[in-house]
Design an enzyme around this catalytic site. Structure first.
Site, PDB file in Angstrom:
ATOM      1  N   GLU A  92       0.825  -1.205   0.000  1.00  0.00           N
ATOM      2  CA  GLU A  92       0.000   0.000   0.000  1.00  0.00           C
ATOM      3  C   GLU A  92       0.863   1.260   0.000  1.00  0.00           C
ATOM      4  O   GLU A  92       1.942   1.299   0.595  1.00  0.00           O
ATOM      5  CB  GLU A  92      -0.939  -0.015   1.210  1.00  0.00           C
ATOM      6  CG  GLU A  92      -1.942  -1.146   1.118  1.00  0.00           C
ATOM      7  CD  GLU A  92      -2.916  -1.208   2.285  1.00  0.00           C
ATOM      8  OE1 GLU A  92      -4.029  -1.723   2.070  1.00  0.00           O
ATOM      9  OE2 GLU A  92      -2.578  -0.751   3.394  1.00  0.00           O
ATOM     10  N   CYS A 112       6.429  -7.067   7.069  1.00  0.00           N
ATOM     11  CA  CYS A 112       7.518  -6.555   7.904  1.00  0.00           C
ATOM     12  C   CYS A 112       7.885  -7.615   8.926  1.00  0.00           C
ATOM     13  O   CYS A 112       7.012  -8.238   9.526  1.00  0.00           O
ATOM     14  CB  CYS A 112       7.098  -5.265   8.607  1.00  0.00           C
ATOM     15  SG  CYS A 112       8.428  -4.503   9.576  1.00  0.00           S
ATOM     16  N   CYS A 119       1.345  -2.260  15.223  1.00  0.00           N
ATOM     17  CA  CYS A 119       1.364  -2.019  13.775  1.00  0.00           C
ATOM     18  C   CYS A 119       0.684  -3.160  13.035  1.00  0.00           C
ATOM     19  O   CYS A 119       1.070  -4.329  13.169  1.00  0.00           O
ATOM     20  CB  CYS A 119       2.803  -1.869  13.289  1.00  0.00           C
ATOM     21  SG  CYS A 119       2.937  -1.575  11.511  1.00  0.00           S
ATOM     22  N   GLU A 167      10.315  -2.323   7.039  1.00  0.00           N
ATOM     23  CA  GLU A 167      11.431  -1.620   7.680  1.00  0.00           C
ATOM     24  C   GLU A 167      12.439  -1.271   6.589  1.00  0.00           C
ATOM     25  O   GLU A 167      13.156  -2.137   6.090  1.00  0.00           O
ATOM     26  CB  GLU A 167      12.063  -2.513   8.754  1.00  0.00           C
ATOM     27  CG  GLU A 167      13.435  -2.081   9.250  1.00  0.00           C
ATOM     28  CD  GLU A 167      13.503  -0.640   9.735  1.00  0.00           C
ATOM     29  OE1 GLU A 167      14.210   0.170   9.084  1.00  0.00           O
ATOM     30  OE2 GLU A 167      12.836  -0.325  10.743  1.00  0.00           O
ATOM     31  N   HIS A 222       8.643   5.020  20.748  1.00  0.00           N
ATOM     32  CA  HIS A 222       7.415   4.466  21.332  1.00  0.00           C
ATOM     33  C   HIS A 222       7.499   4.073  22.800  1.00  0.00           C
ATOM     34  O   HIS A 222       6.469   3.704  23.387  1.00  0.00           O
ATOM     35  CB  HIS A 222       6.913   3.272  20.520  1.00  0.00           C
ATOM     36  CG  HIS A 222       6.753   3.563  19.067  1.00  0.00           C
ATOM     37  ND1 HIS A 222       5.914   4.566  18.606  1.00  0.00           N
ATOM     38  CD2 HIS A 222       7.349   3.017  17.972  1.00  0.00           C
ATOM     39  CE1 HIS A 222       5.990   4.605  17.283  1.00  0.00           C
ATOM     40  NE2 HIS A 222       6.852   3.693  16.882  1.00  0.00           N
ATOM     41  N   ASN A 303      -4.014   3.891  15.947  1.00  0.00           N
ATOM     42  CA  ASN A 303      -5.154   3.508  15.116  1.00  0.00           C
ATOM     43  C   ASN A 303      -5.471   2.041  15.392  1.00  0.00           C
ATOM     44  O   ASN A 303      -4.764   1.145  14.918  1.00  0.00           O
ATOM     45  CB  ASN A 303      -4.832   3.738  13.639  1.00  0.00           C
ATOM     46  CG  ASN A 303      -4.713   5.215  13.326  1.00  0.00           C
ATOM     47  OD1 ASN A 303      -5.670   5.967  13.507  1.00  0.00           O
ATOM     48  ND2 ASN A 303      -3.540   5.644  12.891  1.00  0.00           N
ATOM     49  N   CYS A 346      -1.608   5.968  10.010  1.00  0.00           N
ATOM     50  CA  CYS A 346      -0.380   5.368  10.515  1.00  0.00           C
ATOM     51  C   CYS A 346      -0.672   4.064  11.249  1.00  0.00           C
ATOM     52  O   CYS A 346      -1.535   4.001  12.115  1.00  0.00           O
ATOM     53  CB  CYS A 346       0.309   6.351  11.461  1.00  0.00           C
ATOM     54  SG  CYS A 346       1.885   5.764  12.079  1.00  0.00           S
TER      55      CYS A 346
END
Length: 394
Positions: A92, A112, A119, A167, A222, A303, A346
């Site tokens: 995407e 990933c 994520c 990544e 994070h 999200n 995100c």
């Protein structure tokens, strides 16, 4: 003989290819401009190329775009494309329009392998690296389709962020030529300050990027402690925070900006307490493990997606966290969510991935048990007034 896909080549590689055809370097520059500045894929239409060269190219080369599986446009103007990259995989790409800029978020891998818990891409697992041509093709398609749609010959995309699926620094061999295409004045002519590579912290490759092609750097932090980051960003077990911060300091010696952006996804009851804001201040301040790290903190509202087991911090909590950072002297922004109605925000990019890492099975385990935030801290955060931190988009 298989035709060479010219989207795979930076200008030096294209010049070498043209030399193999018996052509001089300036022909490569002309060809590069036709492909990237004008979006032309038909050699017959490249009118200032010699007919003999066009005939050679027709038999030995191709400009191969990615097949578009779907396109979605958000109510806020954000556009998301799903591209087929073969083998049952799709990636995407997202365009975020603003009044003063247009930002394209590009994927670097099908899936990933890092497996960050917040994520959606990480929960899909990893299939393979994208090639240079597959990375560049996302920009090629978006730029020239948007120009056609807007009826302009002016550049639409002013900023590129390598923040899509994957990544980037675990696909360095393909990333580096792609960055050179983006920056080349005969290609897309983007400023180093306007091309950002986002990494979860692959320390040796941060050093390589500093040497080879220093662009703006964003680091997915994070968490303010190794104990928490080990769970949220598993790569931290290999490259802990102190090593990562040292790499960031080295990177600043060559970086086009005088700061590193630290991304911090706000997770309710996990990393958003007042105490953790103070730990973050200490981490990047003079008394931190490596001394002061010039930085900007970008707070990202989470999200949610069902498999994560995580929830978004409240607006009040995000504002309170941001205000503590601002009061402590850190430049702090709060990312404004864009494209969430089309799953383009995100952390939402997942595409379609033939998982080779069994990540989907591993991710089914329960998230780390985090001690609940003190109720008094919770009440103060929920009642906090709006902070003075600014908003940004991706």
């Amino acid at each position: 003989m298989t035709a060479a896909n010219l989207l795979e080549f930076d200008l030096d590689a294209l010049a070498a290819f043209c030399e193999q055809l018996g052509e001089k370097r300036f022909r490569a520059t002309q060809l590069f401009r036709w492909i990237h500045q004008k979006g032309q894929s038909d050699f017959a239409q490249m009118s200032d190329l010699a007919k003999s060269l066009r005939e050679k190219l027709a038999g030995r080369a191709v400009v191969r775009p990615l097949a578009v599986l779907s396109e979605h446009v958000s109510a806020d103007g954000t556009v998301k494309w799903l591209f087929d990259v073969g083998g049952g995989n799709a990636v995407e790409t997202v365009f975020i329009p603003e009044n003063d800029r247009g930002t394209l978020c590009i994927s670097s891998q099908a899936g990933c392998a890092v497996g960050c818990r917040f994520c959606s891409t990480g929960h899909q697992g990893f299939s393979r690296n994208l090639s240079t041509g597959e990375i560049v093709a996302q920009l090629w398609h978006a730029e020239h389709q948007l120009r056609a749609r807007l009826g302009t010959t002016e550049r639409v995309i002013s900023n590129v962020v390598m923040m899509g699926m994957g990544e980037p620094l675990q696909n360095y061999a393909a990333l580096l030529p792609a960055l050179r295409v983006m920056l080349d004045d005969h290609g897309y002519g983007l400023s180093r300050r306007r091309v950002t590579v986002s990494t979860s912290g692959v320390v040796p490759m941060i050093d390589r990027l500093r040497e080879d092609c220093p662009v703006a750097l964003a680091v997915s932090l994070h968490a303010p402690t190794d104990a928490l980051r080990d769970d949220l960003v598993p790569l931290n077990r290999k490259y802990p925070i102190a090593e990562l911060l040292e790499a960031c300091q080295r990177y600043l010696e060559a970086a086009p900006r005088d700061f590193i952006t630290f991304e911090y996804c706000m997770l309710d009851g996990v990393n958003d307490s007042e105490a953790q804001a103070r730990e973050l201040l200490r981490l990047v301040g003079e008394r931190g493990p490596v001394g002061r790290v010039p930085c900007k903190i970008n707070l990202i509202p989470f999200n949610p997606f069902p498999a994560s087991g995580l929830t978004r911090s409240s607006v009040a909590r995000v504002q309170a966290f941001a205000q503590l950072l601002v009061d402590g002297g850190l430049v702090t922004t709060v990312r404004r969510t864009r494209g969430d109605d089309i799953d383009a925000a995100c952390g939402q990019l997942a595409g379609e991935v033939q998982d080779r890492t069994n990540a989907q099975a591993r991710m089914r385990r329960a998230p780390i048990a985090i001690r609940p935030i003190d109720s008094a801290v919770q009440r103060r955060a929920d009642a906090a007034p709006s902070g003075s931190a600014t908003e940004t988009t991706r």
